[in-house]
Design an enzyme around this catalytic site. Sequence first.
Site, PDB file in Angstrom:
ATOM      1  N   ARG A 179       0.792  -1.237   0.000  1.00 31.56           N
ATOM      2  CA  ARG A 179       0.000   0.000   0.000  1.00 31.56           C
ATOM      3  C   ARG A 179       0.827   1.291   0.000  1.00 31.56           C
ATOM      4  O   ARG A 179       0.397   2.318   0.522  1.00 31.56           O
ATOM      5  CB  ARG A 179      -0.954   0.046   1.198  1.00 31.56           C
ATOM      6  N   SER A 232     -10.927   0.122   3.123  1.00 34.33           N
ATOM      7  CA  SER A 232     -10.294  -0.373   4.359  1.00 34.33           C
ATOM      8  C   SER A 232      -9.708   0.822   5.101  1.00 34.33           C
ATOM      9  O   SER A 232      -8.950   1.594   4.515  1.00 34.33           O
ATOM     10  CB  SER A 232      -9.144  -1.326   4.035  1.00 34.33           C
ATOM     11  N   GLU A 302      -4.809   3.266   6.885  1.00 36.59           N
ATOM     12  CA  GLU A 302      -4.450   3.202   5.467  1.00 36.59           C
ATOM     13  C   GLU A 302      -4.993   4.480   4.802  1.00 36.59           C
ATOM     14  O   GLU A 302      -4.413   5.016   3.862  1.00 36.59           O
ATOM     15  CB  GLU A 302      -5.100   1.958   4.829  1.00 36.59           C
TER      16      GLU A 302
HETATM   17  N1  EPU Z   1     -12.632 -10.792   8.956  1.00 34.60           N
HETATM   18  C1  EPU Z   1     -13.319 -10.963  10.131  1.00 34.60           C
HETATM   19  N2  EPU Z   1     -14.214  -9.998  10.502  1.00 34.60           N
HETATM   20  C2  EPU Z   1     -14.422  -8.873   9.763  1.00 34.60           C
HETATM   21  C3  EPU Z   1     -13.717  -8.707   8.580  1.00 34.60           C
HETATM   22  C4  EPU Z   1     -12.812  -9.688   8.178  1.00 34.60           C
HETATM   23  O1  EPU Z   1     -13.140 -11.946  10.819  1.00 34.60           O
HETATM   24  O2  EPU Z   1     -15.229  -8.037  10.176  1.00 34.60           O
HETATM   25  C5  EPU Z   1     -11.702 -11.846   8.531  1.00 34.60           C
HETATM   26  C6  EPU Z   1     -12.197 -12.513   7.241  1.00 34.60           C
HETATM   27  O3  EPU Z   1     -13.059 -13.572   7.535  1.00 34.60           O
HETATM   28  C7  EPU Z   1     -10.909 -12.981   6.620  1.00 34.60           C
HETATM   29  C8  EPU Z   1      -9.883 -11.952   7.073  1.00 34.60           C
HETATM   30  O4  EPU Z   1     -10.463 -11.269   8.186  1.00 34.60           O
HETATM   31  O5  EPU Z   1     -10.525 -14.223   7.149  1.00 34.60           O
HETATM   32  C9  EPU Z   1      -9.516 -10.970   5.961  1.00 34.60           C
HETATM   33  O6  EPU Z   1     -10.657 -10.230   5.568  1.00 34.60           O
HETATM   34  P1  EPU Z   1     -10.942  -9.871   4.036  1.00 34.60           P
HETATM   35  O7  EPU Z   1     -10.838 -11.099   3.205  1.00 34.60           O
HETATM   36  O8  EPU Z   1     -12.195  -9.083   3.994  1.00 34.60           O
HETATM   37  O9  EPU Z   1      -9.732  -9.003   3.600  1.00 34.60           O
HETATM   38  P2  EPU Z   1      -9.077  -7.752   4.295  1.00 34.60           P
HETATM   39  O10 EPU Z   1      -7.721  -8.154   4.707  1.00 34.60           O
HETATM   40  O11 EPU Z   1      -9.959  -7.129   5.314  1.00 34.60           O
HETATM   41  C10 EPU Z   1      -7.965  -6.779   2.131  1.00 34.60           C
HETATM   42  C11 EPU Z   1      -7.743  -5.398   1.626  1.00 34.60           C
HETATM   43  C12 EPU Z   1      -8.964  -4.923   0.827  1.00 34.60           C
HETATM   44  C13 EPU Z   1      -9.227  -5.899  -0.305  1.00 34.60           C
HETATM   45  C14 EPU Z   1      -9.451  -7.298   0.302  1.00 34.60           C
HETATM   46  C15 EPU Z   1      -9.636  -8.357  -0.746  1.00 34.60           C
HETATM   47  C16 EPU Z   1      -6.313  -4.219   3.214  1.00 34.60           C
HETATM   48  C17 EPU Z   1      -6.268  -3.308   4.379  1.00 34.60           C
HETATM   49  N3  EPU Z   1      -7.538  -4.506   2.757  1.00 34.60           N
HETATM   50  O12 EPU Z   1      -9.021  -6.722   3.062  1.00 34.60           O
HETATM   51  O13 EPU Z   1      -8.621  -3.679   0.253  1.00 34.60           O
HETATM   52  O14 EPU Z   1     -10.363  -5.512  -1.038  1.00 34.60           O
HETATM   53  O15 EPU Z   1      -8.279  -7.668   1.071  1.00 34.60           O
HETATM   54  O16 EPU Z   1      -8.427  -8.647  -1.344  1.00 34.60           O
HETATM   55  O17 EPU Z   1      -5.268  -4.661   2.723  1.00 34.60           O
HETATM   56  C18 EPU Z   1      -8.719  -1.317   0.606  1.00 34.60           C
HETATM   57  O18 EPU Z   1      -7.497  -1.370   0.676  1.00 34.60           O
HETATM   58  O19 EPU Z   1      -9.372  -0.254   0.719  1.00 34.60           O
HETATM   59  C19 EPU Z   1      -9.447  -2.573   0.422  1.00 34.60           C
HETATM   60  C20 EPU Z   1     -10.762  -2.626   0.445  1.00 34.60           C
END
Ligand code: EPU
Length: 306
Positions: A179, A232, A302
């Site tokens: 990022r 995010s 972020e």
């Molecule tokens: N999870 C929870 N509770 C929640 C949310 C998530 O337990 O309320 C768990 C999910 O079940 C999963 C893990 O946390 O096991 C990761 O969650 P998710 O797959 O939603 O991905 P993320 O890490 O929250 C990242 C990026 C997103 C991108 C998604 C998909 C960052 C900070 N965020 O989200 O990017 O869309 O992966 O690849 O790196 C952004 O940067 O604005 C963004 C939306």
Amino acid sequence: MDRYQKERLVSLLSSPVKFDSSLSRYTSFAIGGPAEALARVDKKSELAPLLRFLETESLPWRVIGRGTNLLVKDQGVEGVTLLLGKEFEDIVIDNSSQARGSVRVGAGYSLIGLSRKCAECGLSGLEFCSGIPGTVGGAVIMNAGAWGSEIASVLRRVYLISASGQQVFERDQLKFVYRKWLDFESYQGKAVVSEVELALEKGNTDTIKNQCQVLLEKRKAQQPTNYPSGGSFFKNPDGDSAGRLIDAAGLKGFRIGAAQVSELHGNFLVNTGGATAEEMLQLMRIVQLKVKKNSGVELEPEVHII
Ligand code: EPU
């Protein structure tokens, strides 16, 4: 800004300049105080003279793209807030070779639009961008990513415009981390990303479009789209997920005024209607404190706060 500076600014641009204009209409959070001056640069030739003027007058400035990933404080932004218009939305796609293709695209072009356009032309590599709001320039500065891919991995060349003119950087001259485009720190407030070139692979149009659709639906199922947000809010800490940590701290649905931790995804702080930046910042601080207490992890935003 004094009267002379305002008049000079107006005279340097072909598009009208707005003064003391609320930025809430220009951010994905739908939050933000007034910009002292809000100016759209439509012509590339206007940019270097504009930056020379801003430098001479020591006026602060910043490009805000589509205002995604940006929390503007209630007191607003001093100096000149810039939007990139017309000539920064040009796109040239070359898919004449057998296996590869390239795209030269203006920094103001929409990332979602770019992903769609490449899919239509049978170019693969930007499927992960489907549904990521914001501009191409912003995506490069932030090294936007999703589903294990990031923009840096398809980047070939970046064009910057500063007060002294245009500079071109090859991908191997630049350093990107999660990022963040590291080198850009030294250009912040000095240069603007004007265009980028991306290296993509040839693929089957239907397969690429399907993949875009699958990722878009996955995104819609996991991330809130019913309220304005900045995507995010926090970066994922090494080896963990901010959303999981916020969820584990019992914060989903927690609110300060109209700012709320999304009930769907813990790492989305949403504006449920008329939230102020102060409410959002208070919510951010509480989330940071509670997560720290619950898991020992310090979450880092972020979202850029200005
Ligand atoms: N999870 C929870 N509770 C929640 C949310 C998530 O337990 O309320 C768990 C999910 O079940 C999963 C893990 O946390 O096991 C990761 O969650 P998710 O797959 O939603 O991905 P993320 O890490 O929250 C990242 C990026 C997103 C991108 C998604 C998909 C960052 C900070 N965020 O989200 O990017 O869309 O992966 O690849 O790196 C952004 O940067 O604005 C963004 C939306």
